[in-house]
Write an enzyme that holds these catalytic residues in place. Sequence first.
Site, PDB file in Angstrom:
ATOM      1  N   TYR A 146       0.851  -1.092   0.019  1.00  0.00           N
ATOM      2  CA  TYR A 146      -0.017   0.052  -0.059  1.00  0.00           C
ATOM      3  C   TYR A 146       0.785   1.219   0.078  1.00  0.00           C
ATOM      4  CZ  TYR A 146      -3.566   3.646   1.437  1.00  0.00           C
ATOM      5  OH  TYR A 146      -4.120   4.796   1.638  1.00  0.00           O
ATOM      6  N   ASP A 248       9.269   4.263   0.456  1.00  0.00           N
ATOM      7  CA  ASP A 248       8.228   4.922   0.977  1.00  0.00           C
ATOM      8  C   ASP A 248       8.128   4.372   2.515  1.00  0.00           C
ATOM      9  OD1 ASP A 248       5.570   5.629   1.899  1.00  0.00           O
ATOM     10  OD2 ASP A 248       4.291   4.111   0.820  1.00  0.00           O
ATOM     11  N   LYS A 275       2.566  10.666   8.449  1.00  0.00           N
ATOM     12  CA  LYS A 275       2.055   9.933   9.577  1.00  0.00           C
ATOM     13  C   LYS A 275       2.694  10.568  10.742  1.00  0.00           C
ATOM     14  CE  LYS A 275       0.517   5.708   7.712  1.00  0.00           C
ATOM     15  NZ  LYS A 275      -1.075   6.010   7.832  1.00  0.00           N
TER      16      LYS A 275
END
Length: 448
Positions: A146, A248, A275
């Site tokens: 993801y 990522d 985040k």
Amino acid sequence: MAEAARVGQKSKNSFARARLVFPDGTSRVTVDRDPVPFYVERGMGSYLFDVDGRRFLDLGGNFTTLIHGHAFAPVVEALTRQLQRGSCFANPTESEIELAALLCGRIPRVDRVRFVNSGTEAVLFAIKAARAFTGRSKIAKLEGAYHGACDWAEVSLAATPENWGDPTAPLSTPYYRGMPTSVLNEVVVLRFNDVEGVHRLLSLDAHRLAAVLLDPMPSRGGLIAPKPEFIAAVQEIAGKNGILVIADEVLNLRQGFRGASARYGLVPDLLTMGKIIGGGLPIGAVGGREDVMKVFDASAGPPLLPQGGTFSANPLSMTAGLAAMRHLDHAAFAHLETLGNILRDGIGRAISTRHVPLCVTGAASLFRIHPMTHIPSDYREAYPAPGAAALMKQLSRFFAENGIILPHAAAASISTPMTRSDAEFIIDVFAGFLDSHQEMLDAIEASR
């Protein structure tokens, strides 16, 4: 336990109202429901409190974002001061320089930074930056990983045994109905930890590939550690062929003071963050080599890659992020590492002493429980059978009934306010689940 014990009446009432204004009663597909989600009234430290007054130990942390837990005092204080000065401006503020300087000083290979508003935007602009720098259009990415909600990053995100194709040549599969065929044709799909596949598939498209998009430990892919030889193969083929490596770390930056790439020996050209760097507010960032990041440079005319955003580098996210990251020092990461090891070891012991078909993966402050005997090596091996998926749903339900939020089929995370007693409580609840669901576990073992 009856549904009434899992979801309170106020949550049921709220969901009934939500169904009148949202397509399925929620505003994001990732909301867990069983079959109704519980609604949160507030959070404090490592706990959530729902609108019905119940308290839960939170292992979700808003999808691993809240590394300091809820209402972290330094963030609350910094935000309060900033709100009194203003929430957003068209001009830059000094807070963005401070947060960028912290990231550049801490994360290897991050020479320059560009702030955006989410992890999705960070990945999108990293892909664009790789294209602008190389003049190539294709990317390679991992099956099942993801990377947010942009088309190229979503290819083969939800591949299944029915459509994922040959193990030596994974197919590019659409994530949603209507995904353009042109997008599928622009993405080479790799299997995680498949060294031979990396050599072969990257070499076949080397002159057309702008970047390899790589999560050092894909959460949706199983939260599995990368093999050193896999990392080495990616670096070797990419380096020989002028292909950029994008790490990522929107989720996995929390794996250590310097991030996950440093932990596993990956040396990226670009790195995406999000985040934890926002202190609980919306944020994303692209960082990387100075020469690559020059594609954003507009000081001498139109840049190779224009990038704006009304709320990019807004002072609230910058201020919250700076407060959070300053408190993520070496001692904080050592605490998270110790608790994570206690949790994974305790879960592993509960599994081995009962000889049940489960295993646990993860690192640092992250863990994930799998309905299989052996630790998988990639997304395909981690893909659960139907009966196993039902077991994991029961696991999340049992945890909720015992006052713990355990994300369903995703990474669970711990936060700095958590203690050893919290870890032991989690282990005890997990052991209780194993003891009370032995028949279901035996059925899964028999079907293997």
